[in-house]
Design a protein around this motif. Structure first.
Motif, PDB file in Angstrom:
ATOM      1  N   LYS A   1      38.091  49.686  47.187  1.00 36.53           N
ATOM      2  CA  LYS A   1      38.756  50.970  46.934  1.00 36.53           C
ATOM      3  C   LYS A   1      40.229  50.979  47.050  1.00 36.53           C
ATOM      4  O   LYS A   1      41.073  51.797  46.566  1.00 36.53           O
ATOM      5  CB  LYS A   1      38.119  52.246  47.780  1.00 36.53           C
ATOM      6  CG  LYS A   1      36.645  52.573  47.536  1.00 36.53           C
ATOM      7  CD  LYS A   1      36.544  53.027  46.061  1.00 36.53           C
ATOM      8  CE  LYS A   1      35.207  53.629  45.892  1.00 36.53           C
ATOM      9  NZ  LYS A   1      34.822  54.054  44.393  1.00 36.53           N
ATOM     10  N   ASN A  47      40.975  50.205  40.788  1.00 36.66           N
ATOM     11  CA  ASN A  47      40.497  51.492  41.206  1.00 36.66           C
ATOM     12  C   ASN A  47      41.717  52.365  40.648  1.00 36.66           C
ATOM     13  O   ASN A  47      42.923  52.580  41.055  1.00 36.66           O
ATOM     14  CB  ASN A  47      40.654  51.761  42.743  1.00 36.66           C
ATOM     15  CG  ASN A  47      39.864  53.027  43.044  1.00 36.66           C
ATOM     16  OD1 ASN A  47      39.209  53.753  42.351  1.00 36.66           O
ATOM     17  ND2 ASN A  47      40.175  53.130  44.263  1.00 36.66           N
ATOM     18  N   ASN A  98      42.237  56.093  40.721  1.00 36.54           N
ATOM     19  CA  ASN A  98      41.899  57.427  41.244  1.00 36.54           C
ATOM     20  C   ASN A  98      42.914  58.548  40.775  1.00 36.54           C
ATOM     21  O   ASN A  98      43.924  58.155  40.008  1.00 36.54           O
ATOM     22  CB  ASN A  98      42.237  57.459  42.730  1.00 36.54           C
ATOM     23  CG  ASN A  98      40.909  56.823  43.387  1.00 36.54           C
ATOM     24  OD1 ASN A  98      40.083  56.528  42.963  1.00 36.54           O
ATOM     25  ND2 ASN A  98      41.587  56.171  44.533  1.00 36.54           N
TER      26      ASN A  98
END
Length: 149
Positions: A107, A113, A115
């Motif tokens: 993450k 990743n 987000n």
């Protein structure tokens, strides 16, 4: 000229001896390839309902060894194909056969990743759209003429 052509009724008569010889040869071939099956069992790969015991018999509390092997066969038949076989059996099973990810998911790695980030502008736009929700599309929004007054 029409008389020279053979008619379907001009076939030679059937020879009963030859027909019987063909029949005998056919029966010999069938008997040579015939197999006698003495061991019958239920196909474990078809789904079946569990049948209850007979109502007038006392149920056995001990399971036989044959029953346990049959139960294992039924359980194996109900598994997913990836658990039953090591490799896909058809070309359609090749799609989605390998479900493990190629890379470990980290993450903190920003390369893989993405987000959702909130900035001041996105927070302002979110509050703005909460105050002024979208109006349903009418004839003007669809490109038609405005409604008469």
């Amino acid at each position: 000229m029409a008389t020279d052509a053979k008619k379907p009724s001009d076939k030679p008569p059937k020879n009963i001896v030859h027909e019987q010889a063909i029949l005998v040869e056919t029966i010999k071939k069938e008997l040579r390839e015939q197999k006698l099956y003495e061991n019958f069992s239920i196909n474990p790969f078809t789904k079946r309902e569990i049948l209850a015991a007979k109502p007038n018999t006392y149920p056995d509390l001990v399971q036989d060894e044959a029953d346990s092997t049959f139960i294992e066969m039924i359980k194996r038949a109900n598994l997913e194909p990836t658990k039953k076989f090591q490799y896909p059996q058809t070309s359609a099973q090749e799609i989605g056969w390998l479900t493990t990810p190629l890379l470990d998911v980290d993450k903190n790695d920003r390369r893989f990743n993405f987000n959702r980030h909130r900035s001041e502008i996105s927070a302002y736009a979110e509050e703005y759209y909460k105050m002024f929700p979208k109006k349903p599309a009418g004839p003007v929004a669809a490109g038609g003429a405005p409604p008469p007054k």
